[in-house]
Design an enzyme around this catalytic site. Structure first.
Site, PDB file in Angstrom:
ATOM      1  CE  LYS A  30      -5.893   2.147   4.308  1.00 26.08           C
ATOM      2  NZ  LYS A  30      -5.154   1.195   5.118  1.00 26.08           N
ATOM      3  CE  LYS A  49      -0.445   2.256   4.261  1.00 26.13           C
ATOM      4  NZ  LYS A  49      -1.165   2.561   5.458  1.00 26.13           N
ATOM      5  CD  GLU A  55      -3.901   4.800   2.923  1.00 30.29           C
ATOM      6  OE1 GLU A  55      -3.180   3.785   2.917  1.00 30.29           O
ATOM      7  OE2 GLU A  55      -4.175   5.442   3.938  1.00 30.29           O
TER       8      GLU A  55
HETATM    9  P1  13P Z   1      -6.272   4.278   9.818  1.00 33.41           P
HETATM   10  O1  13P Z   1      -7.468   3.380   9.626  1.00 33.41           O
HETATM   11  O2  13P Z   1      -5.811   4.360  11.224  1.00 33.41           O
HETATM   12  O3  13P Z   1      -6.455   5.595   9.134  1.00 33.41           O
HETATM   13  O4  13P Z   1      -5.046   3.570   9.112  1.00 33.41           O
HETATM   14  C1  13P Z   1      -5.196   3.071   7.880  1.00 33.41           C
HETATM   15  C2  13P Z   1      -3.957   3.266   7.145  1.00 33.41           C
HETATM   16  O5  13P Z   1      -3.357   2.322   6.716  1.00 33.41           O
HETATM   17  C3  13P Z   1      -3.486   4.653   6.904  1.00 33.41           C
HETATM   18  O6  13P Z   1      -2.446   4.664   5.984  1.00 33.41           O
END
Ligand code: 13P
Length: 392
Positions: free
Chosen positions: A272, A186, A230
């Site tokens: 994401k 990710k 993400e």
């Molecule tokens: P959170 O759900 O705590 O936002 O973390 C998810 C994540 O991987 C952020 O990069």
């Protein structure tokens, strides 16, 4: 990030952990999956990416647990949890004690997990390559992922926005992660979001994040790892819900335009995003309902995420667990109650990739030494996310 240098070419390591979720019959072809392959990837790599991406978002309800905090962030989370309980002086830990503590926490957390609720877990390079904890997960048929992005650096043209570092050495690092058992990765790109008057995000930051995320996705697939793209549109400022929707749609649209240029196989990717929502400084913040968030979220997804993408795994963004779960539940309940011709009736899987919303309370119990309560709490949070991803 630490890594063992490996040759800068795609390789299929022989010493992989085995998992029924990603075991493949290499004689099958991608066409059996119903995919038109126009990417530079070989059919066997493409097929593995697609099978893994689908396994991460199915059967419905399962989702991802994000445990990829940097060592410094993990130490800070322990510290914050301790501050809640310690009245006189906090214990000072040496570097090796800190490292041991991070390892113990992850082991205890992973031991609780069940593949009934959790399809995959995202690890830091430390947890994967130094602590070697991936195997605990693959033995449970939980797919191992790795955080690929590096540290943030200021964007010279825009002092409140950031570049994400880490592309330079990414391919060998991800190949090393794959050799250690990882099957997905990710990359988080923070995207500022203010009212139009404050003019964030800037066009230059959107351009950079889109290009960086698309390059990451292409390199990740080259290393044989499903990329989770993400775009983290922040909600700390004064944007309205409408403004948040506008920025989500714009940022996501730009990312997929760049993915096309980089030849990313969308069927072997996940996205994401954050839930679109009013900023913490917007007056509507206190009156917004999960239903409002659900309508805005599904508008964004249906308008900007191509149907070929394997699934959507939302981040929690530091929302309290109950709020993050209520948003996911409202999103999926709205899908359940939608029928043709509504676009909401024909969306891709919508599940979670939560970090803080799963483990926030469990960490507090763990630092108190209340391991049984911590395990029960973590399991309950995973189950809550699972139910929410079904719209229950
Ligand atoms: P959170 O759900 O705590 O936002 O973390 C998810 C994540 O991987 C952020 O990069």
């Amino acid at each position: 990030m630490t890594s063992t240098p490996v040759p800068n070419t795609f390789s299929s390591p022989q010493n992989l952990f085995t998992s029924s979720n990603n075991a493949l019959d290499q004689t099958d072809t991608v066409s059996e999956l119903g995919i038109f392959l126009d990417s530079h990837l070989s059919p066997s790599v493409a097929k593995e990416l697609i099978v893994t991406a689908r396994a991460l978002v199915g059967p419905r309800g399962r989702g991802i647990y994000a445990t990829d905090e940097s060592p410094e962030t993990m130490d800070a989370l322990f510290r914050a949890a301790e501050r809640d309980i310690e009245e006189q002086g906090l214990k000072v830990y040496s570097d090796s004690e800190k490292s041991e503590r991070r390892k113990e926490w992850k082991k205890d957390a992973y031991e609780v997990l069940s593949s009934e609720y959790i399809s995959g877990v995202i690890l830091s390079f430390e947890t994967l390559l130094e602590f070697n904890l991936g195997q605990i997960l693959t033995e449970k048929d939980i797919i191992v992922g790795v955080r690929a992005h590096g540290e943030l650096a200021p964007l010279p043209a825009s002092p409140f926005e950031f570049i994400v570092q880490g592309l330079d050495n990414l391919l060998p690092q991800l190949q090393a992660a794959r050799a250690a058992g990882a099957r997905f990765s990710k990359w988080r790109a923070p995207i500022a979001c203010t009212s139009p008057a404050l003019e964030l995000p800037s066009q230059v930051s959107l351009d950079i994040q889109a290009e960086t995320l698309a390059m990451f996705a292409a390199i990740s697939q080259e290393a044989g790892l499903v990329p989770i793209i993400e775009p983290d549109v922040e909600f700390s400022a004064d944007a309205s819900l409408e403004r948040s929707v506008e920025i989500h749609e714009k940022a996501i649209g730009m990312i997929y335009a760049r993915c096309r240029e980089h030849g990313v196989l969308l069927e072997g990717t996940l996205i994401k995003p954050s839930f679109p929502q009013p900023g913490l400084k917007h007056h509507s913040r206190s009156t917004i309902t999960p239903k409002d968030i659900a309508i805005a979220t599904l508008a964004v997804i249906s308008r900007s995420v191509p149907a070929a993408v394997a699934g959507v795994v939302f981040l929690s963004g530091g929302l309290p667990s109950s709020v993050a779960i209520s948003y996911l539940s409202a999103v999926n309940a709205l899908v359940n109650s939608s029928s043709a011709p509504s676009p909401f009736s024909r969306l891709l899987p919508l599940t979670f990739s939560y970090g803080r919303a799963i483990q926030g309370d469990a960490i507090k119990l763990w630092v108190r030494g209340e391991k049984d309560s911590m395990k029960a709490n973590l399991e309950e949070a995973c189950q809550g996310c699972y139910k929410a991803a079904k719209g229950e």
